[in-house]
Design a protein around this motif. Sequence first.
Motif, PDB file in Angstrom:
ATOM      1  N   MET A   1      18.093  42.214  36.213  1.00  0.00           N
ATOM      2  CA  MET A   1      19.019  41.974  35.109  1.00  0.00           C
ATOM      3  C   MET A   1      20.438  42.304  35.550  1.00  0.00           C
ATOM      4  O   MET A   1      20.703  43.360  36.123  1.00  0.00           O
ATOM      5  N   ALA A   2      21.353  41.397  35.335  1.00  0.00           N
ATOM      6  CA  ALA A   2      22.741  41.633  35.734  1.00  0.00           C
ATOM      7  C   ALA A   2      23.285  42.854  34.997  1.00  0.00           C
ATOM      8  O   ALA A   2      22.893  43.146  33.881  1.00  0.00           O
ATOM      9  N   ILE A  13      23.048  51.910  25.012  1.00  0.00           N
ATOM     10  CA  ILE A  13      23.069  50.652  24.266  1.00  0.00           C
ATOM     11  C   ILE A  13      21.913  49.738  24.638  1.00  0.00           C
ATOM     12  O   ILE A  13      21.253  49.917  25.652  1.00  0.00           O
ATOM     13  N   ILE A  14      21.664  48.790  23.752  1.00  0.00           N
ATOM     14  CA  ILE A  14      20.726  47.730  24.084  1.00  0.00           C
ATOM     15  C   ILE A  14      21.534  46.700  24.842  1.00  0.00           C
ATOM     16  O   ILE A  14      22.418  46.044  24.293  1.00  0.00           O
ATOM     17  N   ALA A  16      21.389  43.753  26.103  1.00  0.00           N
ATOM     18  CA  ALA A  16      21.512  42.312  25.894  1.00  0.00           C
ATOM     19  C   ALA A  16      21.895  41.953  24.465  1.00  0.00           C
ATOM     20  O   ALA A  16      21.814  40.808  24.068  1.00  0.00           O
ATOM     21  N   LEU A  17      22.321  42.940  23.698  1.00  0.00           N
ATOM     22  CA  LEU A  17      22.518  42.694  22.284  1.00  0.00           C
ATOM     23  C   LEU A  17      23.865  43.202  21.784  1.00  0.00           C
ATOM     24  O   LEU A  17      24.199  44.369  21.943  1.00  0.00           O
ATOM     25  N   GLY A  86      22.247  32.879  20.205  1.00  0.00           N
ATOM     26  CA  GLY A  86      21.567  33.228  21.444  1.00  0.00           C
ATOM     27  C   GLY A  86      21.529  32.155  22.506  1.00  0.00           C
ATOM     28  O   GLY A  86      20.526  32.007  23.192  1.00  0.00           O
ATOM     29  N   GLU A  87      22.602  31.397  22.655  1.00  0.00           N
ATOM     30  CA  GLU A  87      22.599  30.440  23.762  1.00  0.00           C
ATOM     31  C   GLU A  87      22.674  31.202  25.077  1.00  0.00           C
ATOM     32  O   GLU A  87      23.328  32.236  25.174  1.00  0.00           O
ATOM     33  N   VAL A  88      22.013  30.645  26.075  1.00  0.00           N
ATOM     34  CA  VAL A  88      21.887  31.358  27.350  1.00  0.00           C
ATOM     35  C   VAL A  88      23.251  31.660  27.961  1.00  0.00           C
ATOM     36  O   VAL A  88      23.489  32.742  28.475  1.00  0.00           O
ATOM     37  N   LYS A  94      26.232  37.889  32.126  1.00  0.00           N
ATOM     38  CA  LYS A  94      24.887  38.353  31.806  1.00  0.00           C
ATOM     39  C   LYS A  94      24.441  37.774  30.472  1.00  0.00           C
ATOM     40  O   LYS A  94      25.246  37.234  29.714  1.00  0.00           O
ATOM     41  N   ARG A  95      23.165  37.897  30.205  1.00  0.00           N
ATOM     42  CA  ARG A  95      22.616  37.367  28.967  1.00  0.00           C
ATOM     43  C   ARG A  95      22.906  38.322  27.821  1.00  0.00           C
ATOM     44  O   ARG A  95      22.450  39.469  27.833  1.00  0.00           O
ATOM     45  N   ILE A  97      22.789  38.300  23.568  1.00  0.00           N
ATOM     46  CA  ILE A  97      22.576  37.682  22.258  1.00  0.00           C
ATOM     47  C   ILE A  97      23.382  38.477  21.259  1.00  0.00           C
ATOM     48  O   ILE A  97      23.385  39.711  21.286  1.00  0.00           O
TER      49      ILE A  97
END
Lengths: 234, 234
Positions: A1-2, A13-14, A16-17, A86-88, A94-95, A97
């Motif tokens: 994961m980047a 933190i989360i 990707a969110l 949530g587009e890639v 990094k991803r 959402i």
Amino acid sequence: MATENHNIFTSEIIDALSIDCTIFGFQESRLKVLLVKHAEGIIKNQWALPGGWVAYNEDIHVAAYRLLKDLTGVKELYLEQLKAFGEVDRYPKKRVITIAYYALTRPENYQLIPGFTASDARWFNIEDIANLPYDHGQILDFSWRRLKRKVKYAPIGFNLLPEKFTLLQLQELYEAILEIRLDKPNFRRKIMKMNLLVPCDEKQIGVSHRAANLYHFDMQVYDKLTEDGFIFEF
Amino acid sequence: MATENHNIFTSEIIDALSIDCTIFGFQESRLKVLLVKHAEGIIKNQWALPGGWVAYNEDIHVAAYRLLKDLTGVKELYLEQLKAFGEVDRYPKKRVITIAYYALTRPENYQLIPGFTASDARWFNIEDIANLPYDHGQILDFSWRRLKRKVKYAPIGFNLLPEKFTLLQLQELYEAILEIRLDKPNFRRKIMKMNLLVPCDEKQIGVSHRAANLYHFDMQVYDKLTEDGFIFEF
DNA sequence: AAAACTTGTAGTCATGTTGACTATAAGAAT
DNA sequence: ATTCTTATAGTCAACATGACTACAAGTTTT
């Protein structure tokens, strides 16, 4: 994961969110949106929707409140989730959402205090906003569409008005949100029939024409309408 | 961050993010919801909303489609995001935020094929559903409320009907979704005025009473109404 | 074959709502 | 005193609504 450096709760933190929020206001008969100027990060010095990261042990709704308060100083408002975007490729590197919220508040009640990772915070006329970073333009569009829809079946628009207001102010609020023009007598008739408004024993002051009556909400009717829903078609 | 074994894309998923979906159907004049029986994990052998994990490089909308297809075999449907549910304790052991979707489909068009992590998939009458795990009960409530609201201003309910249908079927669909009873002649009048329905040159067959006319949608009007919105108040 | 039954479909009518509009009131500014 | 601006009341024709009645077109029962 980047990975990437971010200085808010780096370890908690989360990753990707995130949360982003459209805060609506109403001033001088115009619909406004509150933007912040980022003090750091990928979009340093650009105006964008206020937002940030969700802590690992934090309810997302609580996180939205916290971020708004920290970034803009705005505390009391109507806050509701819109949906997740949530587009890639919506966020570079990094991803991520994001969960989008929209809020309604009264600009005149607050002093804007840019804080945290925002160097500035300001109200913009909604029609003047262009070129927001990431997919914030899309989020803003979605927010406005939701607001347009929502004011037709819930009395939420009133969160944007001062406590005491005239019928014309209310009408102009609807006109600004929906981008339409309304007939004054007909608007009065329709809104009064709902029994939502109670006349204060007060009139406008400081206007150079006949002063209008001031009204406030009947909170009982307000709550009932909010719960049951209603239809306000023009 | 807490970890756990899950056997879907273990190394590639976004750990704290899942998707759950309420799939609505309409059969025998009843509103139905599709549930799956989990074949593994914390809630093995329990009925729950179909859902799963989002892959790191996957659009969330695409992920929702994929999960539905893999778990239930249902491919073609109307799918729309509701919102994210993110209470801290909604999922045991670790923090998981879920993005809820709702879908509309025609049960008679599909054979249910439980797959992946589901050992069974079945349609339930919506009123009979109780004791869903996690916050799935809350998600189901929210879905139904959204559906109730949405059928009043968009013709989406039609995604639940077969291609050719009678006016009574349409009326019963509204009655099931909204939990109300409607007057037949008045319903006809109202729906026909929208010019949304085109009579097929066909009648119902195999019924033990006067056969009703079959109708289908005027897709042009359908698309226009979907875009512009409309109000269908009862 | 007639009668009874079930659902479909057309139409009536009083009431209420809507949109477009006119008219008048109450001030302030000239 | 006149003019200007906004507030507020009221009119009216067109349309929509909810509650019904009536009749049509088939099936099932007798």
